[in-house]
Design an enzyme around this catalytic site. Structure first.
Site, short mmCIF file in Angstrom:
data_model
loop_
_atom_site.label_atom_id
_atom_site.label_comp_id
_atom_site.label_asym_id
_atom_site.label_seq_id
_atom_site.Cartn_x
_atom_site.Cartn_y
_atom_site.Cartn_z
N GLY A 1 0.82 -1.21 0.00
CA GLY A 1 0.00 0.00 0.00
C GLY A 1 0.84 1.24 0.00
O GLY A 1 1.62 1.50 -0.91
N ASP B 1 2.78 -6.01 6.89
CA ASP B 1 2.29 -4.72 7.39
C ASP B 1 1.36 -4.14 6.34
O ASP B 1 1.76 -3.92 5.20
CB ASP B 1 3.45 -3.76 7.65
CG ASP B 1 2.99 -2.42 8.18
OD1 ASP B 1 2.61 -2.36 9.37
OD2 ASP B 1 3.01 -1.43 7.43
N ASP C 1 -0.71 -1.18 4.76
CA ASP C 1 -0.71 0.29 4.75
C ASP C 1 -1.79 0.75 3.77
O ASP C 1 -1.51 1.34 2.73
CB ASP C 1 0.67 0.80 4.34
CG ASP C 1 0.84 2.29 4.60
OD1 ASP C 1 -0.14 2.93 5.02
OD2 ASP C 1 1.94 2.81 4.37
N GLU D 1 -4.50 3.19 2.94
CA GLU D 1 -4.81 4.58 3.30
C GLU D 1 -5.98 5.09 2.46
O GLU D 1 -5.75 5.65 1.40
CB GLU D 1 -3.58 5.45 3.13
CG GLU D 1 -2.40 5.00 3.99
CD GLU D 1 -1.19 5.93 3.92
OE1 GLU D 1 -1.35 7.14 3.62
OE2 GLU D 1 -0.08 5.44 4.12
N TYR E 1 2.42 11.36 12.15
CA TYR E 1 3.12 12.35 11.34
C TYR E 1 2.20 12.70 10.18
O TYR E 1 1.15 12.07 10.00
CB TYR E 1 4.48 11.85 10.85
CG TYR E 1 4.51 10.43 10.35
CD1 TYR E 1 3.98 10.08 9.11
CD2 TYR E 1 5.07 9.41 11.12
CE1 TYR E 1 4.01 8.78 8.65
CE2 TYR E 1 5.11 8.11 10.66
CZ TYR E 1 4.58 7.79 9.43
OH TYR E 1 4.60 6.49 8.97
N ASP E 2 2.57 13.71 9.41
CA ASP E 2 1.67 14.23 8.36
C ASP E 2 0.35 14.71 8.95
O ASP E 2 -0.67 14.74 8.25
CB ASP E 2 1.41 13.20 7.26
CG ASP E 2 2.64 12.93 6.41
OD1 ASP E 2 3.57 13.75 6.45
OD2 ASP E 2 2.67 11.90 5.72
N TRP F 1 9.05 6.73 9.39
CA TRP F 1 9.16 6.79 7.94
C TRP F 1 10.20 7.85 7.63
O TRP F 1 10.04 8.99 7.99
CB TRP F 1 7.83 7.16 7.29
CG TRP F 1 7.98 7.22 5.80
CD1 TRP F 1 8.38 8.29 5.03
CD2 TRP F 1 7.78 6.15 4.89
NE1 TRP F 1 8.45 7.95 3.71
CE2 TRP F 1 8.08 6.64 3.58
CE3 TRP F 1 7.38 4.81 5.03
CZ2 TRP F 1 7.99 5.84 2.45
CZ3 TRP F 1 7.28 4.03 3.90
CH2 TRP F 1 7.58 4.54 2.63
#
Length: 365
Positions: free
Chosen positions: A94, A132, A134, A136, A205-206, A342
């Site tokens: 992802g 994992d 990811d 989004e 984050y972000d 990241w």
């Protein structure tokens, strides 16, 4: 009174971790990695517990490694276990922009089962240690144009069930979770998925990002009156609904974000803005930036640094050694699973943020 309470809280959480030493490998230090095969050799991978290969892709219903070059890169990452025998290499799928078919594939039992079987096959082939996710994002808007449906929330649970059934008990299952309120409240059936996963990697984050129109910290530890979203806000929410804290991993950033500020006030914070560009931590040279007109500031509520250039009206929000040490101490004091970031390729190879995470968690080593 409010300032006094903040001060006391800071003393409590800083003092706690210094007394609560963590054993090596009992506290996760997790790095995502999307760089090339050889560059990783320069990094202190002995200080990681997990390295997450970013990214595999969906082809039909299967997870695949797209190219021969990517295969060689992943094979090389696995050889890092010769330097760090306890290192786990995790496959990830992802990422922002990398999960366009996820909703459609994972909303079907056939898609989930075929995907889970392909994850098992890839882990077996590469001798990697888990998956994992990811995505989004389930059920809420993520990358522009990607499908998202209300059914994604439950189908994400069904996907994790299919993965655990396929992989068995030993391989790790984790997922990258949005660190912001709408994801936390709308994307995941938290109490149902808790027994299925080893870790939840909170992307704290972000939180001020490329779509933001008001400036702020992009990776703050604590909320401020102007910015609710923070690592602590996410942890507090999940704790309030009973999610086990020992499965939570808070996020840090080895990159900064530069914003153009339209209203030259408050040293650039919480002003109308437009995102300009990202900047890797290894490229952030404080002396050079200060010579270029930037002034360094520390937000003692958010526990976050930032730089502002008043003449150019540019704000740089990022993590530094001080904020990373405080995040690591926070994770230890709260008895979280660990800290992740990241990404490794954007850190410095020596005296970087990974080094600070490790030395804070293991000061005697």
């Amino acid at each position: 009174m409010r300032v006094f309470c903040i001060f006391i809280t800071a003393i409590i959480f800083i003092a706690g971790p210094l007394q609560a030493q963590v054993q090596k490998n009992s506290f996760s230090i997790i790095g995502y990695y999307s760089g090339d095969a050889k560059s990783v050799d320069a990094y202190p991978v002995e200080k990681l517990t997990h390295l997450i290969y970013s990214f595999c892709h969906l082809r039909g219903n299967k997870m695949v490694v797209d190219t021969y070059k990517d295969t060689l890169r992943l094979q090389h990452l696995v050889t890092l276990k010769q330097r760090n025998p306890s290192l786990k290499i995790i496959l990830s799928i992802g990422g922002w922009g990398g999960c366009a078919p996820c909703s459609a594939v994972f909303n079907k039992a056939e898609g989930r089962e075929e995907f889970a079987a392909s994850v098992k096959a890839l882990n077996s082939y590469f001798k990697t240690d888990g998956i994992d996710l990811d995505w989004e994002y389930p059920s809420i808007e993520g990358y522009p144009g990607h499908q998202y449906l209300p059914a994604d929330k439950h189908n994400f649970t069904l996907l994790l069930q299919a993965l655990r059934k396929s992989l068995g008990k030993t391989p790790e299952i984790s997922f990258a979770a949005g660190g912001f309120t709408s994801f936390l409240q709308s994307s995941v059936e938290w109490n149902t998925i808790a027994p299925l996963v080893n870790k939840v990697n909170l992307m704290s984050y972000d939180l001020t990002n490329g779509y933001s129109t008001t400036s702020g910290h992009h990776t703050p530890l604590y909320s401020t009156p102007q910015l609710k979203e923070s690592a602590d806000n996410a942890v507090q929410y999940l704790d309030s609904i009973g999610f086990p804290l020992n499965k939570l991993v808070i996020g840090a950033a080895t990159y900064g974000r530069i914003f153009e500020i339209f209203n030259n006030a408050n040293n650039g914070l919480y002003q109308p803005c437009k995102f300009q560009r990202g900047l890797s931590f290894k490229s952030i040279n404080l002396d050079s930036l200060q010579k270029d007109g930037y002034t360094y500031y520390w937000d003692d509520i958010a526990k976050a640094p930032y730089l502002y250039n008043a003449s150019k009206k540019l704000l740089l929000t990022y993590d530094n050694g001080k904020s990373i040490a405080l995040k690591t101490q926070y994770a230890i004091y709260k008895k979280l699973n660990g800290i992740m970031f990241w990404e490794l390729a954007e850190d410095k190879t020596t005296n970087g943020l990974l080094d600070m995470m490790y030395t804070t968690a293991h000061p005697a080593n």
